[in-house]
Design an enzyme around this catalytic site. Structure first.
Site, short mmCIF file in Angstrom:
data_model
loop_
_atom_site.label_atom_id
_atom_site.label_comp_id
_atom_site.label_asym_id
_atom_site.label_seq_id
_atom_site.Cartn_x
_atom_site.Cartn_y
_atom_site.Cartn_z
CG HIS A 245 -1.88 1.15 1.23
ND1 HIS A 245 -2.72 1.41 0.17
CD2 HIS A 245 -2.11 2.12 2.15
CE1 HIS A 245 -3.44 2.49 0.44
NE2 HIS A 245 -3.09 2.94 1.63
CG HIS B 132 -3.29 6.40 2.61
ND1 HIS B 132 -3.88 5.19 2.94
CD2 HIS B 132 -3.45 7.19 3.70
CE1 HIS B 132 -4.35 5.25 4.17
NE2 HIS B 132 -4.11 6.45 4.65
CB CYS C 45 -2.69 2.97 -3.14
SG CYS C 45 -1.82 1.37 -3.15
#
Length: 254
Positions: free
Chosen positions: A30, A42, A154
């Site tokens: 991530h 994010h 992401c």
């Protein structure tokens, strides 16, 4: 930073850094942008929003939103009104128990190929930290479109914040090195005509890895020709800028 390790300590963080943390036993990472004062911006997804609803990826990829119950919010993040889309979290919530890694920009071709796992570095140059933070903060208020694991994830978000680059053709992957690696691996295994030129296991492995490496390299945002720079205000004003027809019109105007 080295070939095998991009791991850093929290004390080494600088505003504008692109950071990531591995999830699901290193299945995927991530990504986000550190903006200072212990905060990370994010791009996350809600359940079933990666490439549609009810896909197999729902069962192996969970939302990267901070996992705090509504009645017991994180003392640093506070009671966040939004748990998917572009969000701001403290570093600890972003890491979700994982280690902290720094995504590298402007690496050499040799280092890029040596880092066989995608989603850790790029040949592309980063813009100044103030530009990176401006994009991240602007998208926090205005969003980054619909989450898509192959075209708008992401890592795509973080790379756009760092470079301002968008893909202007309708292809299967966006800017994400993770997605490009997955596609490259599948392509190398099933599509390489060179695999028929060798019968030994070692030769087959070498050919397959070579095809994988070349596919990763040509998909990197730092060498691709199907990208152009778009101001974040323009991106938000025209959400369809990721569509090739619109992007090509803008490229012609430039």
């Amino acid at each position: 930073m080295g070939v095998f390790f991009n791991k850093i300590d929290k004390e080494q963080l600088k505003p504008g850094d692109h950071i990531y943390s591995w999830r699901q036993a290193y299945l995927y990472a991530h990504h986000g942008i550190y903006i200072g004062e212990g905060k990370v911006i994010h791009f996350t997804r809600g359940a079933g929003q990666e490439i549609g609803t009810g896909t197999f990826l729902d069962r192996i990829i969970f939302s990267a939103s901070p996992a705090h119950p509504a009645d017991n919010p994180c003392p640093r993040c506070g009671d966040s009104p939004r748990l998917d889309g572009v969000i701001s979290s403290c570093v600890d919530c972003f890491l979700s128990g994982g280690d902290l890694y720094l995504f590298e920009y402007g690496v050499s071709h040799a280092l890029f190929l040596a880092k066989a796992r995608g989603g850790t570095c790029t040949l592309a140059k980063s813009d100044p930290p103030e530009d990176v933070r401006h994009r991240a903060k602007f998208l926090l208020e205005n969003g980054f479109g619909v989450y898509h694991v192959f075209k708008n994830n992401c890592e795509d978000f973080a790379i756009y914040c760092k470079t301002g680059l968008l893909v202007n053709t309708s292809i299967s992957v966006g800017r994400s090195g993770q997605a490009a690696s997955l596609v490259a691996a599948a392509s190398a295994v099933v599509s390489s005509p060179l695999r028929f030129l060798t019968t030994s296991f070692g030769g087959l492995a070498a050919v397959t890895y070579g095809m994988y490496s070349v596919s990763r390299l040509v998909s990197d945002i730092g060498v691709r020709r199907d990208v152009h720079k778009v101001a974040v205000e323009e991106l938000v004003a025209n959400p369809s800028l990721d569509d090739s027809s619109v992007a090509n019109d803008i490229a012609k105007e430039e």
